[in-house]
Write a protein that holds these residues in place. Structure first.
Motif, PDB file in Angstrom:
ATOM      1  N   ARG A   1      -7.138 -42.533 141.790  1.00 45.70           N
ATOM      2  CA  ARG A   1      -7.203 -42.713 140.364  1.00 45.70           C
ATOM      3  C   ARG A   1      -8.374 -41.645 139.825  1.00 45.70           C
ATOM      4  NH1 ARG A   1      -5.857 -49.120 139.720  1.00 45.70           N
ATOM      5  NH2 ARG A   1      -3.560 -49.060 140.609  1.00 45.70           N
ATOM      6  N   ALA A   2      -9.413 -41.755 140.497  1.00 43.35           N
ATOM      7  CA  ALA A   2     -10.610 -41.065 139.860  1.00 43.35           C
ATOM      8  C   ALA A   2     -10.295 -39.818 139.954  1.00 43.35           C
ATOM      9  CB  ALA A   2     -11.930 -41.462 140.934  1.00 43.35           C
TER      10      ALA A   2
ATOM     11  N   ARG B   1      -7.441 -38.165 139.858  1.00 47.58           N
ATOM     12  CA  ARG B   1      -6.583 -38.071 138.835  1.00 47.58           C
ATOM     13  C   ARG B   1      -7.118 -37.920 137.225  1.00 47.58           C
ATOM     14  NH1 ARG B   1      -1.389 -41.359 140.916  1.00 47.58           N
ATOM     15  NH2 ARG B   1      -1.033 -40.111 142.958  1.00 47.58           N
ATOM     16  N   ALA B   2      -7.858 -38.824 137.110  1.00 51.16           N
ATOM     17  CA  ALA B   2      -8.701 -38.879 135.882  1.00 51.16           C
ATOM     18  C   ALA B   2      -9.405 -37.719 135.537  1.00 51.16           C
ATOM     19  CB  ALA B   2      -9.394 -40.116 135.712  1.00 51.16           C
ATOM     20  N   ALA B   3     -10.135 -37.276 136.847  1.00 52.00           N
ATOM     21  CA  ALA B   3     -11.054 -36.114 136.785  1.00 52.00           C
ATOM     22  C   ALA B   3     -10.041 -34.662 136.387  1.00 52.00           C
ATOM     23  CB  ALA B   3     -11.939 -35.810 138.063  1.00 52.00           C
TER      24      ALA B   3
ATOM     25  N   ALA C   1      -7.168 -34.706 134.981  1.00 50.65           N
ATOM     26  CA  ALA C   1      -6.570 -35.017 133.757  1.00 50.65           C
ATOM     27  C   ALA C   1      -7.834 -34.282 132.547  1.00 50.65           C
ATOM     28  CB  ALA C   1      -6.057 -36.110 133.279  1.00 50.65           C
ATOM     29  N   ALA C   2      -8.990 -34.822 132.742  1.00 52.09           N
ATOM     30  CA  ALA C   2     -10.037 -34.236 131.840  1.00 52.09           C
ATOM     31  C   ALA C   2     -10.279 -32.934 131.943  1.00 52.09           C
ATOM     32  CB  ALA C   2     -11.223 -35.132 132.207  1.00 52.09           C
TER      33      ALA C   2
END
Length: 376
Positions: free
Chosen positions: A316-317, A319-321, A323-324
Motif C-alpha cells: 500500500r505504501a 502504491r501510494a508513492a 500514485a503521488a
C-alpha cells in the motif's frame, strides 16, 4: 479458439478477472444463510432413515392387479407403521416398513397375501434388525470421521495448516447443505446415500486442491516483492482455474441430472434417487465452496500472519508513492520519465491488479543501449 477458451486463457494470464476474495463477506453471508436453512430443515423434519439404519421389513410380491394405494392401506392398518410402496414396471410391488418386528411382519405378510389374493409364499419378506442398522450407521460415521482426519493431515503436510482448515470448513459446508436438502425433500437415507456423500467430498476436495496448488506456487517468496498482497495473489490463482472448475462441474452435473430427473423421477428407481440426489446437491455445493469459501478463507487466515500484514503495508505504501509520483509527473510534464522508471523496477510488471476487469497496461519499453543509431 472458442469464446470460453479465450476467456479462460485471459483469466489465467491475469488480463481479466473478478475479485472473489475482496467480496468474501458476501459469499460468507450467502453460505451462512443456506447452512442455517439446511440445519433448520434437519431439526424440524429430520432425516428419513431407511430400514438399513432403522431396521424393519421389506415385502416383495409377485405380479398383481391390486393398486399400490390399496396394498399400502392394508400394510399400514395391520402393522401400525407407515409403509413405502413402489409399483415396479413388471406389475410387482415392493413394500418397505421401518421399525417392524418379526412377529408383526408375519401378520403383515399374511394380511398382504390375502389382500393380493396370492399364496403367502409368493410374498417374500426380508427382515432387517435394528442392531444391524445401528452397526451400519456407526460404520458410516466412522468412515466419514476417518476420511476427514486423513484429509486434514494430508493438506497440512502437502500445503499448510491454514489450507487444511479452509478445506475442512468447505467439506463441512457441503455435507451440511446436502444433508439439509435430504431432510427438506424427504428422500430416504440409505447406504447409497452414504456412497454419494463420500463421492462428492472427494470431488469437492479435488477442485479445492487444484486451486491451493496454484496458490502455493504463486505465493512462493511472496515477502520478497512489494507489488501484490497475499489476497490479490490468491484471487489471481482462483481466476486462473475458474473456467476449468466451471467446465468440470457442468460436465459432472449433466449425467447426474440425468440419473436424478430421468432415472429417479420418471422410472421410479429408488436406488438412483438415493445416490443421484446426494451427488447433484453435493457437486453443486462443492463447486461453490471451492471458489467462494475455501480460497477466500485461506486468504483471511493468511492475512492475519505478521509477515503478511507487513507485506500489505509495504504494498500500500508503494502504491501510494507511485500514485503521488504519477500526479506530480503530470503536473511538471515528467510522466514519461516516471513510466520509464517504473518499467525498470526489478519486480514483475506483466500483470494487472487483482479484481480489475479489462485489458492490463503494458510497460513502456525503453532503449536498453542508451544511444540511438545503428549498432556497429
Amino acid at each position: 479458439m472458442s469464446r470460453l477458451g479465450t476467456l479462460g486463457a485471459r483469466l489465467y494470464r491475469g488480463e481479466v478477472g473478478y475479485d472473489f476474495v475482496a467480496k468474501r463477506k458476501i459469499w460468507y453471508g450467502i453460505s451462512i444463510l443456506i447452512t442455517i436453512t439446511a440445519i433448520v430443515g434437519l431439526a424440524v423434519r429430520g432425516l428419513n432413515m431407511g430400514i438399513e439404519f432403522s431396521g424393519g421389513a421389506v415385502f416383495a410380491t409377485e405380479k398383481t392387479s391390486v393398486s399400490a394405494d390399496a396394498a399400502k392401506e392394508t400394510v399400514e392398518r395391520v402393522s401400525g407403521h407407515t409403509a413405502i410402496v413402489q409399483k415396479q414396471g413388471d406389475g410387482k410391488l415392493r413394500i418397505q416398513v421401518s421399525e417392524l418386528e418379526t412377529k408383526a411382519s408375519v401378520k403383515t405378510q399374511e394380511a398382504l397375501a390375502e389382500k393380493l389374493d396370492m399364496p403367502i409364499n409368493k410374498v417374500n419378506t426380508d427382515i432387517v434388525g435394528p442392531s444391524w442398522g445401528e452397526e451400519i450407521a456407526d460404520k458410516a460415521w466412522t468412515g466419514l470421521a476417518v476420511f476427514m482426519v486423513l484429509v486434514v493431515i494430508y493438506l497440512a503436510l502437502a500445503f499448510e495448516w491454514r489450507m487444511a482448515v479452509a478445506a475442512l470448513v468447505a467439506l463441512i459446508h457441503d455435507l451440511t447443505i446436502t444433508v439439509g436438502v435430504y431432510a427438506l425433500v424427504g428422500f430416504e437415507v440409505t447406504p447409497g446415500t452414504v456412497i454419494g456423500l463420500l463421492t462428492i467430498l472427494g470431488y469437492s476436495l479435488y477442485d479445492t486442491v487444484v486451486v491451493f496448488d496454484g496458490l502455493k506456487e504463486s505465493a512462493k517468496d511472496i515477502t520478497k516483492q512489494t507489488r501484490w498482497t497475499y489476497s490479490e495473489i490468491a484471487n489471481r490463482s482462483l481466476n486462473g482455474t475458474l473456467v476449468r472448475s466451471i467446465n468440470t462441474t457442468v460436465v459432472a452435473l449433466l449425467p447426474v441430472a440425468g440419473l436424478l430427473f430421468i432415472g429417479g423421477g420418471f422410472l421410479g428407481a429408488g436406488m438412483l434417487n438415493d445416490i443421484s440426489l446426494a451427488l447433484f446437491v453435493g457437486l453443486a455445493a462443492g463447486a461453490y465452496s471451492s471458489i467462494f469459501i475455501a480460497t477466500p478463507l485461506v486468504a483471511d487466515l493468511k492475512e492475519r500472519d505478521p509477515q503478511m500484514k507487513a507485506l500489505t503495508r509495504r504494498v500500500r505504501a508503494k502504491r501510494a508513492a507511485q500514485a503521488a509520483k504519477a500526479d506530480s509527473g503530470q503536473d511538471d510534464g515528467r510522466g514519461a520519465d516516471t513510466d520509464a522508471e517504473d518499467a525498470g523496477d526489478d519486480e514483475p510488471q506483466d500483470a494487472s491488479p487483482a479484481g480489475l476487469v479489462g485489458q492490463r497496461r503494458q510497460p513502456v519499453s525503453r532503449n536498453r543501449g542508451g544511444r540511438g543509431g545503428k549498432r556497429r
